[in-house]
Write a protein that holds these residues in place. Structure first.
Motif, PDB file in Angstrom:
ATOM      1  N   UNK A  78     -12.631 -62.162  19.342  1.00 42.15           N
ATOM      2  CA  UNK A  78     -13.102 -63.382  20.005  1.00 42.15           C
ATOM      3  C   UNK A  78     -14.638 -63.374  20.109  1.00 42.15           C
ATOM      4  N   UNK A  79     -15.196 -62.229  20.507  1.00 41.30           N
ATOM      5  CA  UNK A  79     -16.656 -62.130  20.646  1.00 41.30           C
ATOM      6  C   UNK A  79     -17.333 -62.313  19.290  1.00 41.30           C
ATOM      7  N   UNK A  80     -16.785 -61.663  18.277  1.00 38.88           N
ATOM      8  CA  UNK A  80     -17.423 -61.744  16.959  1.00 38.88           C
ATOM      9  C   UNK A  80     -17.338 -63.159  16.404  1.00 38.88           C
ATOM     10  N   UNK A  81     -16.237 -63.873  16.714  1.00 42.26           N
ATOM     11  CA  UNK A  81     -16.110 -65.264  16.254  1.00 42.26           C
ATOM     12  C   UNK A  81     -17.180 -66.151  16.873  1.00 42.26           C
ATOM     13  N   UNK A 110     -23.578 -53.372  18.829  1.00 46.81           N
ATOM     14  CA  UNK A 110     -23.762 -54.770  18.422  1.00 46.81           C
ATOM     15  C   UNK A 110     -25.242 -55.149  18.435  1.00 46.81           C
ATOM     16  N   UNK A 111     -26.090 -54.143  18.190  1.00 45.30           N
ATOM     17  CA  UNK A 111     -27.544 -54.345  18.272  1.00 45.30           C
ATOM     18  C   UNK A 111     -28.081 -55.496  17.441  1.00 45.30           C
ATOM     19  N   UNK A 112     -27.363 -55.886  16.361  1.00 47.05           N
ATOM     20  CA  UNK A 112     -27.875 -56.973  15.512  1.00 47.05           C
ATOM     21  C   UNK A 112     -27.551 -58.349  16.104  1.00 47.05           C
ATOM     22  N   UNK A 113     -26.741 -58.389  17.159  1.00 50.35           N
ATOM     23  CA  UNK A 113     -26.354 -59.688  17.749  1.00 50.35           C
ATOM     24  C   UNK A 113     -27.118 -59.928  19.050  1.00 50.35           C
ATOM     25  N   UNK A 114     -27.215 -61.204  19.443  1.00 51.05           N
ATOM     26  CA  UNK A 114     -28.008 -61.584  20.618  1.00 51.05           C
ATOM     27  C   UNK A 114     -27.409 -60.977  21.904  1.00 51.05           C
ATOM     28  N   UNK A 115     -28.212 -60.118  22.543  1.00 47.94           N
ATOM     29  CA  UNK A 115     -27.726 -59.366  23.702  1.00 47.94           C
ATOM     30  C   UNK A 115     -27.276 -60.276  24.847  1.00 47.94           C
ATOM     31  N   UNK A 116     -28.111 -61.281  25.175  1.00 51.73           N
ATOM     32  CA  UNK A 116     -27.817 -62.090  26.363  1.00 51.73           C
ATOM     33  C   UNK A 116     -26.506 -62.874  26.206  1.00 51.73           C
ATOM     34  N   UNK A 117     -26.188 -63.259  24.962  1.00 55.48           N
ATOM     35  CA  UNK A 117     -24.938 -64.018  24.744  1.00 55.48           C
ATOM     36  C   UNK A 117     -23.739 -63.117  25.055  1.00 55.48           C
ATOM     37  N   UNK A 118     -23.785 -61.879  24.557  1.00 58.36           N
ATOM     38  CA  UNK A 118     -22.663 -60.949  24.813  1.00 58.36           C
ATOM     39  C   UNK A 118     -22.576 -60.665  26.313  1.00 58.36           C
ATOM     40  N   UNK A 119     -23.738 -60.463  26.939  1.00 56.37           N
ATOM     41  CA  UNK A 119     -23.741 -60.117  28.370  1.00 56.37           C
ATOM     42  C   UNK A 119     -23.129 -61.232  29.210  1.00 56.37           C
TER      43      UNK A 119
END
Ligand SMILES: NC(=O)c1ccc[n+]([C@@H]2O[C@H](COP(=O)([O-])OP(=O)(O)OC[C@H]3O[C@@H](n4cnc5c(N)ncnc54)[C@H](O)[C@@H]3O)[C@@H](O)[C@H]2O)c1
Ligand SMILES: [Mg+2]
Length: 316
Positions: A78-81, A110-119
């Motif tokens: 879900x997160x990766x989507x 997941x360093x290549x993805x936007x941190x704040x979105x995951x958080x």
């Protein structure tokens, strides 16, 4: 005939379960996952995932506590989507253990993805490992430390040091291979010692310039190539405080993730009380002195973080 086979098989499996403890079965399962890429790929579909972002672990604060959440494969999907990233990302994860019920545990950066979105999606924050180790439950610390060390090793071993060609990790992440040269790289760690030196009534503690204010530690140092543990302890004590060790013994050991993966071997060492005058090496240490038992007891009563700069940020 088939019924006989089945009966024999059932009998053999129940014998295996009775003969082998939960621990042995778990270790054998983990070893299989490391050796067998397709089994490990399959395991990723039902695994639990610990997240990191540029080597900082993901934590969730619940009341006063900091939890280290495990995400299911479905939550990962879900997160990766959200990022329009494919599930291939999951193959970047590394195996870090499994539960008693054989649910495999993986760590993924997941360093290549936007941190704040995951958080904000997962309601938590990626926290510097030094700080995380001070706030999480003690049982989670070794897991975070070893997961970060393994992720760090993969991040810094993307290329073969002989051919310069990219290396490929196996699915579990227990090795990397250069297909051009056939060289196999295994995760490395540096052995180091930490030694509590005593003269029979006092013990010697020291400060490195990078330590937070008020922090003292026993002497430590990396093993040189070709040395055994005893030789490292004797050399480090001689180098750092100019004393000769008369006797020493092993106490305990632990994995230590700073500055990168180390195996820290803790020892006790005795020096003669008549030859206990310190000659400190000021290139490595800022202060070294003898402490009486009462001073140590007093110091241990102090709350961590009671000194102004003591946030663990520059701690070795
Ligand atoms: N838990 C604690 O209280 C505590 C306290 C001090 C040190 N430590 C740990 O003990 C270990 C040894 O630390 P130290 O600073 O006393 O070592 P040290 O006395 O050997 O000095 C560090 C120097 O050794 C050299 N070195 C040789 N091999 C190295 C390697 N494999 N990795 C990095 N540097 C290497 C570098 O020049 C480095 O600057 C580190 O992992 C440190 O984090 C833990
Ligand atoms: Mg040292």
């Amino acid at each position: 005939m088939a019924a006989i086979y089945q009966a024999v098989y059932r009998r053999a499996s129940s014998l295996f379960c009775r003969l082998h403890s939960t621990y042995v079965r778990k270790m054998r399962y983990l070893n299989e996952l490391k050796e067998d890429d397709s089994l490990c790929r399959q395991a990723q579909t039902s695994g639990a995932f610990y997240l990191f972002h540029n080597l900082s672990p993901f934590l969730q604060q619940v009341g006063e506590k900091y939890l280290v959440p495990q995400l299911s494969a479905a939550e990962m999907k879900r997160i990766l989507e959200k990022f329009k990233e494919t599930e291939q990302w999951i193959e970047k994860s590394v195996l870090i253990g499994c539960s008693d019920e054989h649910v495999p545990h993986f760590a993924l950066d997941l360093g290549a993805l936007e941190k704040s979105v995951i958080e904000s999606e997962l309601k938590g924050s990626f926290t510097d490992l030094r700080k995380a180790l001070f706030v999480v439950d003690g049982k989670d610390s070794p897991l975070l430390a070893s997961a970060q060390s393994l992720l760090r090793w993969h991040d810094s071993h993307q290329y073969c040091s002989k051919t310069g060609q990219p290396t490929q990790k196996n699915i579990a992440g227990s090795k990397r291979v250069c297909h051009a040269s056939g060289i196999i790289y295994y995760p490395q760690m540096s052995p180091a010692v930490i030694t509590l030196v005593s003269d029979g009534s006092r013990c010697l503690l020291a400060r490195q310039p990078s330590f937070p204010q008020g922090m003292y530690s026993s002497l430590s140092g990396f093993c040189d190539l070709g040395e055994n543990v005893e030789e490292t302890v004797r050399r480090e004590v001689a180098e750092e405080v100019g004393l000769e060790v008369e006797s020493l013994w092993y106490s305990a050991s632990q994995h230590w993730p700073f500055p990168s993966s180390c195996l820290i071997i803790a020892c006790h060492a005795m020096v003669r009380a008549q030859q206990a005058e310190i000659s400190m090496n000021s290139l490595e240490l800022e202060e070294a002195r003898w402490f009486a038992l009462e001073e140590i007891v007093e110091g241990l009563k102090r709350e961590p973080g009671s000194s102004k700069q003591d946030d663990g940020a520059s701690r070795e």
